[in-house]
Design an enzyme around this catalytic site. Structure first.
Site, mmCIF file in Angstrom:
data_model
loop_
_atom_site.group_PDB
_atom_site.id
_atom_site.type_symbol
_atom_site.label_atom_id
_atom_site.label_comp_id
_atom_site.label_asym_id
_atom_site.label_seq_id
_atom_site.Cartn_x
_atom_site.Cartn_y
_atom_site.Cartn_z
ATOM 1 N N ALA A 254 103.014 -14.920 -69.115
ATOM 2 C CA ALA A 254 101.889 -14.032 -69.428
ATOM 3 C C ALA A 254 100.775 -14.768 -70.160
ATOM 4 C CB ALA A 254 102.387 -12.861 -70.282
ATOM 5 N N ASP A 300 56.138 -32.564 -57.023
ATOM 6 C CA ASP A 300 55.023 -33.188 -56.336
ATOM 7 C C ASP A 300 54.369 -32.135 -55.444
ATOM 8 O OD1 ASP A 300 57.048 -32.951 -54.514
ATOM 9 O OD2 ASP A 300 56.947 -34.992 -53.762
ATOM 10 N N ASP A 654 94.529 -13.591 -60.209
ATOM 11 C CA ASP A 654 94.045 -14.789 -59.506
ATOM 12 C C ASP A 654 92.906 -14.482 -58.531
ATOM 13 O OD1 ASP A 654 95.651 -16.429 -60.939
ATOM 14 O OD2 ASP A 654 97.154 -16.730 -59.379
#
Length: 824
Positions: A254, A300, A654
């Site tokens: 955990a 530029d 996850d």
């Protein structure tokens, strides 16, 4: 066999590519399937699961052991898929970052990926290019190469037609140009035989990666300490040491912060891939971190703010045909420069000969920083040399020796053209006796030429640039233009783009004249710099950094490399940029478009925001899970959280942190915020306490559910089911809370398919685990009463709603305080 100068046909090239394979070196950087699988199997979570399965076997519970082993297979499968997806994204970035080559195909000059070069191709190389394959020089002018990559020799070496020495792949052209025939590709090149490959280059860890590693180490130590404490206390208080070890393993599972490195790897890989899909190729990961902190964007003009699509707009000489012919004769052969192409096209339309019959080049003088002009010497006939020059009007005027009155008149004409946004070049011509061919000067400044006139070119502003400049400025990013063009042209384009030039346009010569203190003062007010050279860009970037700015710099030339390296984020042009510039840069624009730079800033901020959301979610969600693992020990009840339960929770966590939050779109105000302070840490005190505070609130709801259920007289299996339901619902609610960039309602309405997939799958499995007797038995649950089940769902939801309201109340109070402070 001699290859004609028109090169191979496309069909011949395709046949040889099929026969010999691509022009690439063997890769060693990509992880193979077995390597990914091996790395996954070493994860601490899986080792703990295997240990838990062994303990269940010792406890005489083979069914639980087999269930855990089945969950191991499921976790391994999902993790391998996730790792493989990240690896594919990284490989796609490697493919995008492969070099390109200028090649003649079917008689036409074109740009192809270097991997598609074949033996027999005719390639065009010029100053700043990396040689894409081993090749033999067919025609060259003042060609010098840096071969230090192969030989270690720092002095450039010369190569010319007929030279037995080859141009070797990966060496750098430092001067001149050449046409060459490819004689070896891929592993058959000299560098291939040595075994050098870009895939072996390992990049250093970023500051964010170091911070993640430190955090993982701290949490791993805490996890180990609490695990040991759990085992000792459980064993001493209960006397069952096997159960104590099982509870300790559950607590360790955990607590292990394995999601942190996963989040960083997936977010950076997928984020870089998303940026590449928007034409911004990230070559170095730190650029993603720095993008959100940029305060000054130096750009530029030509091709970045404008379309780089030149056309001759006006000629200031009555003899326009002679002027165009002279300018065309001063253009390099097969040039890719848009102004050269415009001159040649205009000359051909006017009937002028770009390369008269019988003429041949004697010498070329490329552009240089001290003389921005291109000069060519032609052998016109047996008695005469013709010198042609094209370049900046001031340089051509110097070559022609114009007097002050003529120069003043010239500047007035240039200013008038530049105010209309036109770019101006001049052309000049002279003649020398043929005998002078052996005594030509080393520097073209020695020529005395005749003025032929000015050529004005139109290069329209890109349509989306004004909107992009406004977006950058609204995001607190100051836009500074640095161009080699005339001040009037720079002012006109700046006005069209929305870049402030109210305090005037600074000249490159001014930058030379200012000391560091004056330069620092001028930078506060000046937004447009004209007639700047690469060394000016470097000095300006360093001055901005000294002021505390985080600087992004665009560039395309060889000499731009120092400024690109010096900037916090160097941005190279992928289309017209040299290989040196692309290698020096952190980001390569595949479309040379200023809009893409601003889009990259937006995406960089979004990626960093989503990483921050994910790590705060991970911190928050582990608190109630850890608390539920400890609660039975404190309450004197049997364990509630088992290894199988933690596996189920990890199958939510996850994908939530690596897929759901990675897909979260940018917040609506992401480009209305000031840049992130460069020293701001991801795990600052406020973020940690905020995340842990949310976790504590959610644990309070879980504990209240479990304790109330226990005192209501239900069985332990039913109370466990209720506590687990509260943890799972709280987990989903925390995902929603961390998704929200505005309100919970806005988060619910914002499209995010992975989120709803996780919610639906989790809810379905949870319902089976709690309500279906057979499935509930696998989880060691029993179906609880409906009213208590409703409470287990309602408490976490109510807690999240309350936290969301408190957050918005606090943010509103802070905003009102800021307004009040501003009013005072």
């Amino acid at each position: 066999m001699s290859i004609p100068m028109q090169g191979l046909t496309a069909a011949e090239a395709a046949m040889r590519l099929h026969r010999d394979g691509p022009n690439v070196l063997p890769e060693s950087g990509r992880r193979r399937h077995w390597k990914i699988l091996f790395d996954v199997l070493r994860e601490p979570m899986l080792l703990l699961l295997a240990a838990a399965a062994g303990i269940y076997l010792l406890l005489g519970d083979p069914q639980e052991a087999m269930l855990l082993l089945a969950s191991v297979v499921l976790v391994v499968g999902l993790t391998v898929y996730q790792e493989y997806k990240s690896e594919n994204a990284l490989q796609a970035l490697r493919d995008l970052s492969s070099p390109r080559a200028h090649v003649l195909r079917d008689g036409q000059a074109c740009v192809v990926p270097a991997r598609e070069l074949v033996v027999g191709d005719v390639i065009l190389v010029a100053e700043g290019d990396r040689i894409p394959a081993d090749a033999q020089v067919l025609e060259g002018t003042d060609l010098h190469l840096d071969e230090s990559l192969l030989t270690g020799e720092s002095v450039a070496v010369a190569r010319e037609a007929g030279d037995e020495n080859l141009l070797h792949a990966s060496t750098l052209v430092v001067r001149g140009r050449a046409t060459a025939e490819v004689v070896a590709t891929g592993a058959r090149t000299a560098v291939g035989r040595i075994g050098t490959t870009l895939a072996t280059i390992q990049t250093e860890r970023t500051p964010l990666q170091h911070e993640i590693r430190r955090t993982v180490a701290v949490f791993a130590l805490l996890s180990l300490a609490t695990c040991v404490l759990m085992v000792v206390l459980y064993g001493l208080l209960r006397g069952d040491w096997l159960e104590a070890v099982l509870s300790g393993i559950t607590l360790a599972m955990a607590n292990i912060p394995e999601e942190f490195p996963v989040v960083l790897t997936v977010f950076l890989a997928m984020g870089a891939w998303r940026m590449a899909k928007h034409n911004a190729l990230v070559r170095r990961a730190p650029a993603i971190e720095a993008l959100g902190a940029i305060t000054v964007l130096c750009t530029d003009k030509t091709g970045t703010l404008t379309e780089n699509r030149m056309a001759v707009a006006e000629l200031d000489d009555a003899a326009s045909g002679q002027l165009l012919a002279t300018a065309a004769l001063a253009c390099p052969p097969m040039s890719h420069d848009p102004m050269d192409r415009a001159v040649v096209d205009a000359a051909q339309r006017a009937g002028a000969s770009v390369e008269p019959t019988g003429w041949h080049r004697v010498r070329e003088y490329p552009l240089s920083s001290h003389l921005p002009a291109y000069v060519q010497v032609w052998q016109a006939d047996a008695d005469r040399l013709v010198v042609t020059a094209k370049g900046a009007p001031e340089s051509i005027a110097r070559l022609c020796g114009l007097d002050e009155a003529r120069r003043a008149e010239l500047h007035a004409t240039m200013d008038a053209l530049a105010r209309r946004g036109l770019r101006v070049l001049a052309a000049a011509r002279g003649e020398l006796p043929a005998a002078a061919a052996s005594t030509l000067p080393e520097d073209p400044s020695g020529f005395s030429l005749q003025w032929h006139g000015l050529i004005a070119f139109a290069d329209p502003l890109r349509a989306d640039v004004p909107k992009a400049v406004a977006e950058a400025q609204a995001a607190g990013v100051r836009v500074v233009m640095m161009t080699g063009d005339h001040a009037g042209t720079a002012r006109a384009i700046a006005a069209q783009a929305g870049i402030s030039a109210e305090d005037g346009v600074a000249h490159g010569d001014d930058v030379d004249a200012w000391d560091d203190g004056e330069l620092n003062d001028r930078l506060l007010a000046t937004g447009v710099f004209a007639r700047v050279r690469p060394e000016h860009k470097l000095r300006l970037v360093e001055a901005l950094k000294r002021r505390g700015d985080v600087v992004a710099m665009t560039g395309d030339g060889v000499n731009d490399a120092p400024a690109l390296v010096a900037a916090h984020v160097g941005v190279a042009m992928g289309g017209r940029g040299t290989d040196v510039a692309r290698e020096a840069a952190s980001i390569v624009l595949l479309d040379d478009n200023f809009v893409t730079v601003v889009r990259a800033i937006r995406l960089g901020r979004s990626i960093y925001d989503n990483i921050a959301r994910a790590v705060r979610y991970i911190l928050a969600v582990h608190v109630p899970i850890t608390g539920l693992a400890l609660l039975p020990l404190l309450a004197g009840t049997p364990p509630v959280l088992l290894p199988l339960h933690v596996v189920f929770l990890e199958l939510i966590i996850d994908p939530a942190c690596s897929i759901v939050l990675e897909r979260e779109p940018p917040a609506e105000d992401i480009m209305r915020r000031p840049p992130r302070p460069p020293g701001q840490r991801l795990f600052n005190r406020a973020a940690i306490f905020s995340a842990l505070g949310r976790g504590v609130v959610m644990f309070a709801m879980v504990a209240a559910t479990f304790l109330f259920a226990t005192r209501s007289g239900v069985t332990h299996a039913q109370a466990s089911a209720l506590a687990f339901t509260a943890v799972v619902v709280g987990n989903l609610a925390l995902i929603l809370l961390h998704r929200s960039g505005g309100t919970l309602w806005r988060a619910l309405c914002t499209p995010n398919l992975p989120f709803w997939a996780v919610v639906i799958a989790t809810t379905g499995v949870l319902a089976l685990a709690v309500l279906h007797p057979t499935v509930a038995g696998l989880f060691r649950f029993a179906p609880p009463p409906a009213d208590l089940l409703a409470m287990a769902v309602a408490l976490p939801v109510a807690a999240v709603v309350a936290m969301d309201m408190a957050r918005h109340f606090a943010s509103g109070r802070i905003a009102r305080g800021a307004v009040a402070c501003g009013g005072r």
